[in-house]
Design a protein around this motif. Structure first.
Motif, PDB file in Angstrom:
ATOM      1  N   ASN A   1       0.810  -1.224   0.000  1.00 23.32           N
ATOM      2  CA  ASN A   1       0.000   0.000   0.000  1.00 23.32           C
ATOM      3  C   ASN A   1       0.842   1.272   0.000  1.00 23.32           C
ATOM      4  N   GLY A   2       1.848   1.303  -0.877  1.00 22.86           N
ATOM      5  CA  GLY A   2       2.664   2.507  -1.027  1.00 22.86           C
ATOM      6  C   GLY A   2       3.792   2.642  -0.022  1.00 22.86           C
ATOM      7  N   ARG A   3       3.929   1.669   0.852  1.00 19.96           N
ATOM      8  CA  ARG A   3       5.044   1.685   1.810  1.00 19.96           C
ATOM      9  C   ARG A   3       6.022   0.576   1.436  1.00 19.96           C
ATOM     10  N   PHE A   4       7.290   0.847   1.638  1.00 14.18           N
ATOM     11  CA  PHE A   4       8.344  -0.091   1.258  1.00 14.18           C
ATOM     12  C   PHE A   4       9.058  -0.603   2.498  1.00 14.18           C
ATOM     13  N   LEU A   5       9.318  -1.910   2.498  1.00 12.95           N
ATOM     14  CA  LEU A   5      10.042  -2.537   3.599  1.00 12.95           C
ATOM     15  C   LEU A   5      11.515  -2.149   3.494  1.00 12.95           C
ATOM     16  N   MET A   6      11.977  -1.427   4.491  1.00 18.59           N
ATOM     17  CA  MET A   6      13.356  -0.957   4.515  1.00 18.59           C
ATOM     18  C   MET A   6      14.062  -1.516   5.743  1.00 18.59           C
ATOM     19  N   VAL A   7      15.371  -1.498   5.680  1.00 12.67           N
ATOM     20  CA  VAL A   7      16.198  -1.975   6.778  1.00 12.67           C
ATOM     21  C   VAL A   7      17.013  -0.801   7.296  1.00 12.67           C
ATOM     22  N   GLU A   8      16.972  -0.604   8.604  1.00 14.41           N
ATOM     23  CA  GLU A   8      17.879   0.352   9.233  1.00 14.41           C
ATOM     24  C   GLU A   8      19.040  -0.469   9.776  1.00 14.41           C
ATOM     25  N   GLU A   9      20.242  -0.136   9.339  1.00 18.06           N
ATOM     26  CA  GLU A   9      21.413  -0.912   9.725  1.00 18.06           C
ATOM     27  C   GLU A   9      22.553   0.013  10.092  1.00 18.06           C
ATOM     28  N   LEU A  10      23.513  -0.519  10.825  1.00 18.63           N
ATOM     29  CA  LEU A  10      24.682   0.258  11.193  1.00 18.63           C
ATOM     30  C   LEU A  10      25.790   0.024  10.190  1.00 18.63           C
ATOM     31  N   LYS A  11      26.316   1.105   9.650  1.00 23.09           N
ATOM     32  CA  LYS A  11      27.429   1.061   8.695  1.00 23.09           C
ATOM     33  C   LYS A  11      28.455   2.070   9.173  1.00 23.09           C
ATOM     34  N   ALA A  12      29.620   1.590   9.568  1.00 23.18           N
ATOM     35  CA  ALA A  12      30.683   2.450  10.096  1.00 23.18           C
ATOM     36  C   ALA A  12      30.172   3.278  11.276  1.00 23.18           C
ATOM     37  N   GLY A  13      29.365   2.640  12.145  1.00 31.44           N
ATOM     38  CA  GLY A  13      28.868   3.300  13.338  1.00 31.44           C
ATOM     39  C   GLY A  13      27.732   4.278  13.110  1.00 31.44           C
ATOM     40  N   ARG A  14      27.196   4.308  11.904  1.00 28.54           N
ATOM     41  CA  ARG A  14      26.125   5.246  11.544  1.00 28.54           C
ATOM     42  C   ARG A  14      24.901   4.466  11.080  1.00 28.54           C
ATOM     43  N   ALA A  15      23.716   4.888  11.499  1.00 27.49           N
ATOM     44  CA  ALA A  15      22.481   4.235  11.067  1.00 27.49           C
ATOM     45  C   ALA A  15      22.154   4.679   9.646  1.00 27.49           C
TER      46      ALA A  15
END
Length: 148
Positions: free
Chosen positions: A16-30
């Motif tokens: 419904n117009g929303r996308f499944l995203m992942v929040e991840e840590l990369k080099a200590g940054r989200a």
């Protein structure tokens, strides 16, 4: 010098117009990314996309189409990635699934919400893959040939 591109997969999962995203840590940054990761030995591209989506979001998905094949060289380290991006639909959520190390969690975001968080994108491939998906020019999974 040996040049070794990294083969990766990503999954566009839309509800419904929303996308499944992942929040991840990369080099200590989200940072934000589609569910994505590297192809493992003796694994098909489709199986890799399904596995990565579960490991990073807790969602079982079914691949439905190929969105595109992308070549991207990360400006941060010069590594080249070949990304095969799939469209998929949700099958079942496992809310207690242990997510991969470095994964903060899964988020459902609209395209507009993603645009307001551009500084947190892992790469420009995020919006390119979503826009290609939204264009409706998807390819049959038969495009992907299994190994012999």
């Amino acid at each position: 010098m040996t040049w070794l591109p990294h083969i990766t997969v990503a999954t566009i999962v839309e509800d419904n117009g929303r996308f499944l995203m992942v929040e991840e840590l990369k080099a200590g940054r989200a940072v934000l990314n589609q569910p994505a990761g590297h192809l493992d030995p003796n694994e098909t591209l489709i199986d890799a996309a399904i596995r990565e989506t579960l490991e990073e979001t807790g969602w079982d998905v079914e691949a439905t189409a190929v969105v595109g094949i992308y070549l991207y060289t990360a400006p941060s380290n010069g590594v080249t990635y070949q990304r095969v991006c799939f469209a998929a639909k949700t099958v079942k959520h496992h809310p207690d699934h242990q997510l991969d190390d470095g994964i903060v969690g899964a988020k459902w975001l609209t395209r507009d919400e993603l645009l307001t968080q551009r500084d947190h994108w892992r790469s420009e491939l995020i919006i390119r893959c979503i826009d290609d998906y939204l264009s409706g020019k998807l390819f049959s999974l038969e495009l992907i040939r299994p190994s012999l």
